[in-house]
Design a protein around this motif. Structure first.
Motif, short mmCIF file in Angstrom:
data_model
loop_
_atom_site.label_atom_id
_atom_site.label_comp_id
_atom_site.label_asym_id
_atom_site.label_seq_id
_atom_site.Cartn_x
_atom_site.Cartn_y
_atom_site.Cartn_z
N VAL A 96 0.84 -1.20 0.00
CA VAL A 96 0.00 0.00 0.00
C VAL A 96 0.88 1.25 0.00
O VAL A 96 0.62 2.20 -0.74
N LEU A 97 1.92 1.25 0.82
CA LEU A 97 2.83 2.40 0.88
C LEU A 97 3.50 2.65 -0.47
O LEU A 97 3.59 3.80 -0.92
N LEU A 98 3.95 1.60 -1.12
CA LEU A 98 4.59 1.77 -2.44
C LEU A 98 3.61 2.34 -3.45
O LEU A 98 3.95 3.24 -4.23
N PHE A 99 2.38 1.83 -3.47
CA PHE A 99 1.39 2.32 -4.44
C PHE A 99 1.03 3.78 -4.17
O PHE A 99 1.02 4.61 -5.09
N LEU A 125 1.73 8.20 7.76
CA LEU A 125 0.89 7.28 8.53
C LEU A 125 1.16 5.83 8.15
O LEU A 125 1.22 4.95 9.02
N LEU A 126 1.30 5.56 6.87
CA LEU A 126 1.58 4.19 6.44
C LEU A 126 2.96 3.74 6.92
O LEU A 126 3.13 2.60 7.37
N ALA A 129 2.62 2.90 10.54
CA ALA A 129 1.95 1.61 10.73
C ALA A 129 2.93 0.47 10.48
O ALA A 129 2.92 -0.53 11.21
N ILE A 130 3.77 0.62 9.46
CA ILE A 130 4.77 -0.42 9.19
C ILE A 130 5.76 -0.49 10.35
O ILE A 130 6.12 -1.59 10.80
N ALA A 131 6.16 0.65 10.87
CA ALA A 131 7.11 0.65 12.01
C ALA A 131 6.50 -0.02 13.22
O ALA A 131 7.19 -0.78 13.95
N LEU A 132 5.22 0.21 13.48
CA LEU A 132 4.56 -0.45 14.60
C LEU A 132 4.48 -1.96 14.40
O LEU A 132 4.66 -2.74 15.35
N ARG A 133 4.23 -2.37 13.15
CA ARG A 133 4.17 -3.82 12.88
C ARG A 133 5.56 -4.44 13.01
O ARG A 133 5.69 -5.57 13.47
#
Length: 137
Positions: A96-99, A125-126, A129-133
């Protein structure tokens, strides 16, 4: 079926000519002469021109998809990215972040200040979210 009557018009005021209906003159559009699928010429750095040129085919393919296909796929990827186990979630959120980043980069020169702020906020934000995951690993 009753007959249609022509619309009632008021007579012109004394000393004034009767109003006539006229079509407004059509001004040529700024993009006149280009076909509907021809993008405006890309200006900027050689990198921006190269990315725009390489993106023309994928963007055309996305344009041929049903209207809700891309948002639906992105929504599913986002939900899976937030709810799935960390490794699968990171992968989905990264897609999603890349798109979103790709579309933000392509539309940046035409975006207003508010549009640019929204694009930056979405990317941040994306990435958060990736950092939290990643922290869950």
């Amino acid at each position: 079926m009753p007959k249609r009557r022509p619309p009632q018009r008021r007579p012109a005021a004394p000393g004034r000519p009767a109003a006539t209906r006229s079509r407004p003159t059509a001004r040529p559009r700024p993009d006149a002469g280009r076909g509907p699928s021809t993008p405006p010429p890309v200006q900027g750095t050689p990198l921006r021109r190269a990315v725009s040129a390489r993106s023309a085919g994928p963007l055309a393919a996305l344009g041929r998809l049903p209207r809700l296909a891309v948002p639906a796929v992105l929504g599913v990827l986002l939900l899976v990215g937030l709810a799935a186990p960390p490794l699968l979630g990171i992968l989905c959120l990264a897609l999603v972040l890349l798109f979103v980043g790709w579309l933000a980069y392509l539309s940046w020169p035409l975006a207003t200040a508010g549009g640019r702020a929204g694009r930056c906020a979405m990317v941040v934000l994306l990435a958060g979210a990736i950092a939290l995951r990643v922290a869950e690993l």
